[in-house]
Design an enzyme around this catalytic site. Structure first.
Site, mmCIF file in Angstrom:
data_model
loop_
_atom_site.group_PDB
_atom_site.id
_atom_site.type_symbol
_atom_site.label_atom_id
_atom_site.label_comp_id
_atom_site.label_asym_id
_atom_site.label_seq_id
_atom_site.Cartn_x
_atom_site.Cartn_y
_atom_site.Cartn_z
ATOM 1 C CE1 TYR A 80 20.739 6.192 -21.703
ATOM 2 C CE2 TYR A 80 21.719 7.324 -19.832
ATOM 3 C CZ TYR A 80 21.204 6.171 -20.396
ATOM 4 O OH TYR A 80 21.154 5.016 -19.669
ATOM 5 C CG ASN A 196 24.300 -10.058 -30.587
ATOM 6 O OD1 ASN A 196 23.149 -9.694 -30.367
ATOM 7 N ND2 ASN A 196 25.007 -9.590 -31.598
ATOM 8 C CB SER A 197 23.665 -6.552 -26.227
ATOM 9 O OG SER A 197 22.824 -7.095 -25.209
ATOM 10 N NE ARG A 219 21.687 -6.534 -35.705
ATOM 11 C CZ ARG A 219 22.723 -6.771 -36.483
ATOM 12 N NH1 ARG A 219 22.547 -7.115 -37.754
ATOM 13 N NH2 ARG A 219 23.954 -6.679 -36.013
ATOM 14 C CE1 TYR A 291 19.417 -4.368 -22.035
ATOM 15 C CE2 TYR A 291 17.469 -5.759 -21.899
ATOM 16 C CZ TYR A 291 18.760 -5.549 -22.337
ATOM 17 O OH TYR A 291 19.401 -6.521 -23.082
ATOM 18 N N GLY A 292 16.020 -1.009 -23.155
ATOM 19 C CA GLY A 292 16.657 -0.358 -24.291
ATOM 20 C C GLY A 292 15.708 -0.311 -25.471
ATOM 21 C CD1 TRP A 317 18.883 3.809 -17.200
ATOM 22 C CD2 TRP A 317 17.802 5.491 -16.217
ATOM 23 N NE1 TRP A 317 19.604 4.938 -17.425
ATOM 24 C CE2 TRP A 317 18.956 5.995 -16.841
ATOM 25 C CE3 TRP A 317 16.954 6.369 -15.543
ATOM 26 C CZ2 TRP A 317 19.300 7.340 -16.778
ATOM 27 C CZ3 TRP A 317 17.292 7.707 -15.494
ATOM 28 C CH2 TRP A 317 18.459 8.190 -16.115
#
Length: 392
Positions: A80, A196-197, A219, A291-292, A317
């Site tokens: 990271y 769903n995060s 998913r 963002y991911g 970010w």
């Protein structure tokens, strides 16, 4: 610098009905690692003795709850971009000493002020604070921090510990992505993957509070209907699986949902082919914000979307946002989020508090933390995890 101050028992009134109990303790504890690597192997729980009272312009704080976010695991692994600094003054010898410095894990957390150094006028004993300095090392019982590196939680008496503990990463990311790229009006449409995060659920709630419609992608799973129901309960307009996007009938259904109105904002935390399929649903002059990269696959966007739809792609970010923005803007963001929480329009996702008990020795606690990391990296934790570390 981590710290511990022995104090006589006392009761200090907090905002509202809360009270802070300060009692004599023996040792502080922290989750640390000497080098980057597999969290299931490198993490250890250590104890450390009392340290001096806060110096001028600093505070002693006690952590109440510290979330474990996916990025925390990436930091421990060393992959990271935000890097912590090693501590070498926790102990006289062994892990945490000058000869064996360690990283203290954790970036986000809710703490309570236990002592105030000279020159600090905006904070008092008992105040709730959240960290504004990145990678401050929040998986611990106590810390000594600079006053400028924390922010007082506004209207703390209106929040639960879990709400306050999760204020600085996921809800701000959702809020800023919905605000900073497109001037959205009530009735406009947003599409996102990873719905769903923790960020995805915050997007749903904040969008609903603003009168925005959301199409939420997740998913494929056996219990899809259960998840769909949960997301709709918090404000999702529609929920689909990634696989459904390949169905032409579903794409036509989306056009019916929107009434032909263009989808102006897409939010991506997945990458790979699923994001490509999502991007094709965006309208002209839309913005795709990434963002991911949960799929750990490249982001592939057809050139036609840039030429014929004038698509604009961004990266976001939240850590960079905090670095660039002045204190006044950071404070206003927190006030906006707390206001949504007070109005019952924003809440933490389903979560579980995992306690490192005072009854556990450091070896036992280390094994438990490693097992927790194993479960999280294997995706066996469906809830957000909030860590609570007790003194020993």
């Amino acid at each position: 610098m981590l710290t511990r101050i022995l104090q006589a028992s006392a009761q200090v009134a907090l905002p509202g009905s809360r009270q802070f109990s300060s009692t004599t303790r023996v040792l502080g504890r922290a989750v640390v690692y000497a080098q980057n690597g597999d969290p299931t192997k490198v993490l250890r729980v250590i104890s450390y003795p009392d340290l001096p009272a806060p110096e001028p312009s600093s505070l002693n704080i006690k952590f109440l709850l510290s979330p474990i976010n996916p990025a925390d695991i990436n930091v421990i692994e060393g992959v990271y971009p935000s890097k912590p600094t090693k501590s070498n003054n926790l102990t006289q010898d062994g892990l945490g000493s000058k000869s064996e410095p360690v990283f203290v894990a954790g970036n986000e957390g809710l703490a309570q002020v236990t002592a105030v150094g000279a020159g600090v006028s905006n904070l008092s004993v008992g105040d709730w604070v959240i960290m504004t300095k990145q990678q401050a090392g929040t998986w611990a019982t106590d810390r000594n921090v600079k006053a400028e590196d924390v922010l007082k939680v506004p209207d703390a008496e209106s929040l639960t510990e879990a709400q306050a503990a999760t204020l600085t990463v996921n809800p701000p990311t959702a809020y800023n992505m919905l605000t900073n790229f497109v001037d959205l009006k009530p009735g406009d449409w947003v599409i996102q993957n990873g719905a769903n995060s923790a960020v995805g659920q915050a997007v749903i709630q904040i969008a609903a509070a603003r009168g925005l419609n959301t199409i939420n992608l997740v998913r494929e799973r056996p219990d899809f209907e259960v998840l769909e129901s949960k997301l709709k309960e918090i404000g999702a307009t529609h929920v689909l699986t990634y696989n459904q996007l390949s169905d032409k009938a579903v794409r036509e259904r989306i056009k019916t949902w929107t009434g032909g109105k263009p989808i102006r904002l897409g939010l991506n935390c997945v990458g790979g082919e699923y994001t490509t399929a999502m991007a094709k649903l965006l309208g002209s002059n839309a913005h795709l914000v990434s963002y991911g990269a949960m799929a750990k696959q490249p982001l592939s966007i057809p050139i036609s979307l840039f030429i014929f739809k004038d698509l604009t792609c961004h990266g976001f970010w939240q850590s960079r946002w905090y670095i660039k923005k002045p204190a006044a803007e950071r404070e206003q963001l927190m006030k906006n989020l707390v206001s949504l929480m007070k109005e019952k329009k924003l809440d933490t996702p389903e979560h579980e508090i995992v306690t490192v008990s005072a009854e556990e020795g450091n070896e036992e606690a280390s094994r438990r933390v490693q097992q927790l990391m194993q479960a999280m990296t294997e995706g066996r934790y469906g809830k957000k995890v909030l860590l609570k570390i007790e003194d020993n």
